[in-house]
Design a protein around this motif. Sequence first.
Motif, PDB file in Angstrom:
ATOM      1  N   UNK A  39       0.951  -1.314  -0.181  1.00 36.79           N
ATOM      2  CA  UNK A  39      -0.112  -0.050  -0.070  1.00 36.79           C
ATOM      3  C   UNK A  39       1.041   1.285   0.091  1.00 36.79           C
ATOM      4  N   UNK A  40       2.188   0.954   0.610  1.00 37.46           N
ATOM      5  CA  UNK A  40       2.921   2.196   0.504  1.00 37.46           C
ATOM      6  C   UNK A  40       3.792   2.514  -0.861  1.00 37.46           C
ATOM      7  N   UNK A  41       4.020   1.192  -1.506  1.00 40.34           N
ATOM      8  CA  UNK A  41       4.675   1.079  -2.777  1.00 40.34           C
ATOM      9  C   UNK A  41       3.524   1.735  -3.811  1.00 40.34           C
ATOM     10  N   UNK A  42       2.548   1.318  -3.821  1.00 38.96           N
ATOM     11  CA  UNK A  42       1.572   1.737  -4.760  1.00 38.96           C
ATOM     12  C   UNK A  42       0.215   2.364  -4.417  1.00 38.96           C
ATOM     13  N   UNK A  43       0.170   3.753  -5.146  1.00 42.39           N
ATOM     14  CA  UNK A  43      -0.863   4.771  -4.680  1.00 42.39           C
ATOM     15  C   UNK A  43      -2.030   3.873  -5.202  1.00 42.39           C
ATOM     16  N   UNK A  44      -3.235   4.071  -4.083  1.00 44.57           N
ATOM     17  CA  UNK A  44      -4.539   3.797  -4.260  1.00 44.57           C
ATOM     18  C   UNK A  44      -4.786   2.304  -4.268  1.00 44.57           C
ATOM     19  N   UNK A  45      -3.781   1.391  -4.213  1.00 40.74           N
ATOM     20  CA  UNK A  45      -4.092   0.040  -4.462  1.00 40.74           C
ATOM     21  C   UNK A  45      -5.170  -0.462  -3.445  1.00 40.74           C
ATOM     22  N   UNK A  46      -5.922  -1.352  -4.133  1.00 39.63           N
ATOM     23  CA  UNK A  46      -7.097  -2.129  -3.437  1.00 39.63           C
ATOM     24  C   UNK A  46      -6.959  -3.514  -3.421  1.00 39.63           C
TER      25      UNK A  46
END
Length: 243
Positions: A39-46
């Motif tokens: 979640x920190x590595x990728x923005x807005x990941x679900x």
Amino acid sequence: MSNKKELRQQRNGTVINLTSKGQEKMVLKALDVVVKRLQKRFKNIQLVHEPLWLLKDIINRLKVQYPDVDFKCYHEKSSMKPDGGILSIVSKSGYQYPILIIEKKNQGTNDLRASEGKKRQAQGNAIERLGKNVIGFRVAMMQEAIFPFVCFGDGCDFCNGSSILDRVVTIAMFGQLNKEYLHNIGPSGVFNRGTFYFRDRVWKKPEIEEIAYSIAEKSVYYYFSKYSDKEFGSSPMSVGDFR
């Protein structure tokens, strides 16, 4: 493979259930760290975490993908339940794409029996039980060019030179142990091996975290490449923004 109603409830945040006991709880704690890093590595990941997949749900998906092939299971509640569950990335349309499937196996008590002066026992069958799940997950992932499955095995049955290691190698489609195999290899990707880390020493939580994160992160990039990162409402941060 949740239905849409359940999925809407889950999309607000991925919750890892840490009420389990023993080695399963340790794996889930490691997975919780992996989720936070993703979640920190990728923005807005679900992300969605599921403890199991029902066989009937897998079959329903396969029927759509392969309409000319017959599929069957006999019990509504039959399932595959890996120790660490299944972590998936969710597309805008609500479709789930697995990025990490984790198993943890411990096998062997003869080291303890020897220390107690007892006779050796026959080696266990944890690996045979593992093989059933691997077959099921391989089939469920046939539409993709990756197999984000990893199993961590420890115990005296997996010491160097043990014949039990060849049982694991067979499940791994004769791939090397302690080596990451995420992407399918061979002609038309015929070898969807998965990753098998096995040794006699107990696996520690930080070790599981690093290996699991490596597989999950690369799986996300695979789906971004195949379907576009816009399909997942997310974009990767620069390397400098991470860690």
